[in-house]
Scaffold this active site. Structure first.
Site, PDB file in Angstrom:
ATOM      1  N   HIS B 110       0.819  -1.213   0.000  1.00 47.39           N
ATOM      2  CA  HIS B 110       0.000   0.000   0.000  1.00 47.39           C
ATOM      3  C   HIS B 110       0.861   1.275   0.000  1.00 47.39           C
ATOM      4  CE1 HIS B 110      -3.643  -2.270   0.356  1.00 47.39           C
ATOM      5  NE2 HIS B 110      -3.279  -2.819   1.509  1.00 47.39           N
ATOM      6  N   ASP B 149      -2.928 -10.514  -2.686  1.00 48.16           N
ATOM      7  CA  ASP B 149      -3.461 -10.068  -1.392  1.00 48.16           C
ATOM      8  C   ASP B 149      -4.944  -9.728  -1.592  1.00 48.16           C
ATOM      9  OD1 ASP B 149      -2.129  -8.705   1.342  1.00 48.16           O
ATOM     10  OD2 ASP B 149      -4.010  -7.768   0.710  1.00 48.16           O
ATOM     11  N   HIS B 151      -6.464  -7.229  -0.457  1.00 48.61           N
ATOM     12  CA  HIS B 151      -6.614  -5.781  -0.644  1.00 48.61           C
ATOM     13  C   HIS B 151      -5.960  -5.367  -1.950  1.00 48.61           C
ATOM     14  CE1 HIS B 151      -6.632  -6.455   3.796  1.00 48.61           C
ATOM     15  NE2 HIS B 151      -7.697  -5.675   3.705  1.00 48.61           N
ATOM     16  N   ASP B 238      -4.547 -12.803   2.933  1.00 49.11           N
ATOM     17  CA  ASP B 238      -5.794 -12.442   3.611  1.00 49.11           C
ATOM     18  C   ASP B 238      -7.045 -12.771   2.803  1.00 49.11           C
ATOM     19  OD1 ASP B 238      -4.733 -10.519   1.974  1.00 49.11           O
ATOM     20  OD2 ASP B 238      -4.623  -8.953   3.506  1.00 49.11           O
TER      21      ASP B 238
HETATM   22 ZN    ZN Z   1      -4.034  -7.220   2.601  1.00 52.03          ZN
END
Ligand code: ZN
Ligand code: ZN
Lengths: 552, 438
Positions: B110, B149, B151, B238
């Protein structure tokens, strides 16, 4: 009076130590087909020499376990494992296991229970076995399934011996524990026959004293305990010599020790007065085990190393074809080079010079070729020391602080023992720009090490305050925590108690203990800390003892 | 000669946390460590363990511009985790191993080019740093990053948004339902790099079946078509059915089969917060798959709690696959249209939120659509961060920039400095491998 014996590849050495002094040393050829013979010969000589038949301790460093493996004097073992989910371990083991279905998870939780039926069918599968080994994944977090299976097997077939993975080692590594448990079972009978023979022979000679067996990590085990854990008695030779160095020349500064024998040089690293342990257990017959030892490197350079030309380069070792030409050997050796160059006085110098003349090229003096050979040997040793240091430094660490600070060891001195040390150590020291020490009695450092090695023990206590229990795998226990607010400090006190208990059971004097691992992690649910997972590993400090005073 | 060998950089950073109860805390990889060590994986002859290096600021500055500077925004842990990715890259490039897995923390995907603080648990982007390290030290050209991931890897997307030589593929739980709320199909890269940002938003409840549809029919064919010199996996975990931060339904087997099919040269751990029930098994599965070992026995104890995929989810996955296949097939045309529409410069203004630090950054980015190179980029940034109000004007000169763009980048920064609207002025000169403060 302490008696120490080291059964080596070529010689069996013995020493008697009294009031911190070495009062007798003997050397006798090792009788490989019957180790008892050379052991008793060495003991008889010491008894004759000292006139003493009562010893405070008789400690043995032997190759009995190694020999059993090499000579295939091992038993069939019924190996039952509970691998649970994860890697397919089957092909990584020395023997086809019988897979039992139950398993424990990483928190020590009993996820799936094994059934008595499948264990009964395992017994039928191993109907020709009188010895069993049982190992479960995460059994160190909860040994109950291993014990349960052992009980079922005992009830059904009454075997002579059962090795349990979590008893053999309390550390994580299912693969290594399984291998250890298997080999422990495989050599059990052979070792026990040997132990009985030693005890009987001493008794019949009227020699008294408790017998101890040296371990690879430099500790000693009372023979009665070693009978249960014979795999611990493997690879003790280098450990004996390291401990010998410890008692002959105590040093606090970072050092490297070189035991230069006839065939090999054993290298160990030292920090704060103790040898550095290997992070991983030893390999047995090519299989990784949980047998703990010192961080050692052995290279094929020694006094008897063969010197010859190979493709225009002078090569030294690793082969050896008998003794130096100076003492009647047939091929040039490093010892001949040391004699010819005047570094040591030994055997017939004329013969040593002849050996070098054999090697000399046109226009080269025997002295020059001797120095070339010594240079080559020293370079090999130097490179091995450097690579051992690099290995130590490359050892993974799991904390930011440890990475940032590094774990470099700045060696300050060299300690040399063994037959080849007098000649070669000064040259190695010069190449490394360091000072050196050649302790007296360095030739029998191994036997001295065996004589004065302190008994050691270690155990791992793991507490899970969320689940409210703790385990000590080596003792096979899983108990409720004694109080609700349980800290790392409480854990180490509790470990101390259990270690004392274990020491009592095994007949070992507790002495000074040290925490060798301490971890404390929070367990968080949502945003609340609901408990802790605490692991501490405590050991009786390894080291050397002398009858009247402790060296450390 | 390497023989099906996996290099493993394992660094759980047991002494580092964002804060005591934060998901990114000391024991995140504790149970994973226990499982890996207990399995005996590190004893396998086809697995070689490596220690992380400590990354240099020079490595970081090939990617990031810290405002006011990187050293006041990061900790030693960040240097070690970036250094872990670099160690994995070195092991592969020196051919000591066939592939490598940097199982390290803290994570990075991120973290964007400009850094004012920590967002989505990330401060510096360890994959991006590794990619630029590979380019600088080993002359790697075309890179594919597959972000697995849950996200959206918005930081990695940001760093490579204008770079046609880096294919960034991210599948993730739909941004309408999860942090960071981006990663939609219309984010495709700036005009010179259209298509090399490929987002695959997936509906909550996607299982192994859905994921492998996406992999087989979209990701693998696209990789095959792009022909990267190297494949990197941002291996977040995740998407697992037990993860507390998301709503997907992938299992350890699903992840292991993904690693098996993807055949990434280097994998780098990202998120994954089901630290007890998922991570030990997912990581063992990935390690075994990457080491070409049997992973069929890696099954979570609570596998019965994994939901099944609804038919609605299956339908919407089929639709997204189809739409993305179309985009990939027509990307040249899309690119021509985008370039024609934008003219000489393409620009965008954004607000970037740093959830961990509570910082709102305002950013304006301008890319020169150069016919000769991928074009220099200028960024105006301002934010109230941990050091009060900070602003900067930055120009980035890409690798293989044309002389015109090189000069124009400096001119732009000098001009901005003369106007004096910002506090700090930087030129990130990738051709000369330095970050200049003007
Ligand atoms: Zn993540
Ligand atoms: Zn240009």
């Amino acid at each position: 009076m302490f008696l120490g014996l080291d059964v080596g590849g070529t010689f069996t050495d013995g020493v008697a130590v009294s009031a911190g002094k070495i009062i007798s040393t003997v050397k006798t050829p090792t009788t490989h087909n019957n180790l008892l013979e050379c052991i008793l010969r060495a003991i008889d000589k010491v008894v004759l020499d000292t006139g003493n038949k009562n010893f405070e301790r008789i400690a043995l460093s032997t190759t009995i376990v190694t020999n059993a493996l090499v000579e295939d004097k091992i038993d069939k073992v019924g190996l039952c494992i509970m691998p649970g989910p994860g890697m397919n371990i089957k092909d990584a083991l020395p023997k086809e296991p019988y897979i039992v279905s139950g398993y424990i998870d990483h928190r020590g939780h009993e996820v799936a229970r094994p059934t008595e039926e499948e264990v009964m069918s395992a017994c039928r599968h191993f109907s020709s076995c009188d010895i069993f080994a049982i190992s479960g994944k995460f059994a160190v977090r909860n040994p109950s399934y291993e014990s349960m299976i052992a009980d079922w097997i005992r009830k059904k077939v009454k075997p002579s011996h059962i090795s349990l993975g979590a008893r053999v080692s309390g550390s994580l590594n299912f693969l290594r524990r399984t291998n250890s448990a298997y080999y422990n079972g495989a050599v059990w009978r052979h070792f026990n026959q040997f132990a009985t023979a030693v005890e009987d022979a001493l008794l019949s000679r009227g020699i008294f004293g408790p017998v101890y067996v040296l371990k690879a990590d430099g500790g000693t085990l009372p023979l009665a305990v070693a009978r249960e854990f014979p795999v611990e008695a493997i690879f003790t030779g280098p450990a004996a010599s390291v401990l010998g160095i410890m008692s002959l020349h105590p040093t606090r500064s970072p050092a490297v020790s070189l035991d230069i024998g006839g065939t090999t040089t054993d290298i160990a690293l030292w920090q704060k007065g103790t040898p550095i342990f290997a992070e991983q257990g030893a390999k047995v017959a090519g299989y990784a085990t949980s047998v703990r030892g010192f961080r050692l490197k052995s290279i094929g350079i020694g006094g008897d190393s063969f010197v010859r030309w190979e493709k225009n380069a002078l090569k030294v070792g690793p082969m050896r074809y008998g003794p130096a030409m100076a003492v009647g050997g047939s091929k040039p050796t490093i010892t001949d080079a040391m004699i010819a160059s005047g570094l040591i006085e030994f055997g017939d110098k004329e013969l040593a010079l002849n050996a070098m003349k054999e090697l000399a090229l046109e226009g080269q003096t025997p002295y020059e070729v001797a120095n070339m050979a010594l240079d080559e040997a020293v370079t090999c040793i130097y490179q091995a020391v450097m690579s051992l240091l690099a290995e130590q430094e490359a050892e993974p660490v799991y904390r930011v602080e440890d990475i940032v600070q590094g774990r470099r060891i700045n060696i300050e001195q060299i300690l040399g023992v063994g037959g080849g040390a007098t000649g070669l150590i000064p040259l190695v020291a010069k190449k490394m720009g360091l000072s050196y020490q050649l302790p007296d009695h360095g030739m029998v450092a191994n036997a001295i090490g065996a004589a004065v090695a302190r008994p050691t023990l270690d155990l791992t206590l793991r507490a899970d305050t969320v689940k409210g229990f703790y385990t000590v795998a080596e003792l096979g226990i899983k108990n409720r925590l004694p109080k609700s607010r349980f800290s790392l400090e409480d854990a180490s006190l509790l470990a101390e108690q259990h270690l004392a208990e274990l020491a009592k059971v095994t007949g070992i004097f507790l002495g000074e203990t040290e925490l060798i691992q301490a971890e404390e992690f929070n367990v968080i649910r949502g945003f609340n800390t609901v408990g802790k997972i605490i692991t501490c590993r405590l050991q009786v400090k390894p080291g050397v003892l002398l009858p009247s005073k402790e060296v450390f | 000669m390497a023989s099906q060998k996996l290099g493993l950089v394992f660094f759980p950073a047991f002494d580092w946390a964002i804060s005591p109860a934060h998901p990114e805390r000391e024991e995140r990889l504790l149970y994973t460590r226990d499982q890996i060590v207990e399995e005996g994986l590190l004893d396998m002859p086809c697995i070689r363990e490596y220690k992380p290096q400590i990354a240099q600021y020079k490595d970081l500055e090939r990617v990031h511009i810290g405002v006011p500077d990187l050293s006041s925004l990061i900790t030693d842990a960040h240097l070690v985790s970036a250094g872990g990715a670099i160690a994995a890259a070195d092991a592969v490039m020196r051919r000591e191993v066939d592939r490598a897995f940097a199982l390290v923390r803290p994570p990075g995907h991120h973290a964007m080019r400009v850094v004012h603080g920590t967002r989505g648990f990330c401060t510096i982007n360890i994959e991006a740093i590794m990619v630029e390290y590979l380019r600088k030290n080993y002359g790697i050209g075309k890179v594919a990053i597959v972000d697995t991931d849950v996200h959206h890897g918005d930081g990695t997307q940001d760093v490579f948004y204008h770079d046609p030589n880096t294919l960034f593929i991210s599948f993730h739980q739909d941004g309408r339902t999860l942090y960071p709320g981006t990663g939609f199909t219309n984010e495709m890269g700036s005009p010179n790099a259209i298509g090399t940002t490929l987002n695959i938003p997936l509906p909550p409840g996607t299982t192994d079946a859905g994921l492998h549809e996406v992999l087989d029919h979209l990701i693998l064919p696209v990789l095959n078509d792009f022909k990267p010199d190297i494949i990197i996996n941002s291996a977040g975990q995740d998407n697992h059915y037990s993860d507390p931060l998301a709503n997907m339904a992938i299992t350890a087997q699903g992840y292991a089969r993904l690693a098996d099919k993807l055949k990434a040269d280097i994998a780098v751990l990202e998120g994954g917060y089901s630290i007890e029930n998922a991570l030990p098994y997912v990581n063992v599965g990935i390690i075994l798959a990457m080491a070409r070992m049997d992973y069929s026995k890696v099954i979570e104890p609570d596998i019965a709690t994994c939901p099944v995929q609804s038919s609605a989810v299956t339908r919407s996955i089929s639709a997204i696959i189809k739409e993305r296949q179309n985009m990939w097939a027509t990307k040249e045309k899309l690119q021509q249209e985008a370039i024609a529409k934008a003219g000489d410069f393409w620009q965008r203004g954004r607000n970037i939120y740093y959830d961990d630090a509570g910082i709102d950054e305002r950013q304006k980015e301008v890319v020169r659509l150069c016919p000769h190179c991928s074009g220099y980029v200028t960024i105006e940034t301002e934010a109230y961060g941990m050091f009060g109000y900070k602003s900067a004007y930055i120009a980035t000169i890409p690798n293989q920039a044309c002389p015109t763009c090189q000069k124009a980048a400096y001119d732009a920064v000098y001009k901005a400095k003369k106007q004096g609207k910002q506090q700090l002025y930087f030129v990130q000169n990738k051709m000369e491998d330095r970050l200049e403060i003007l």
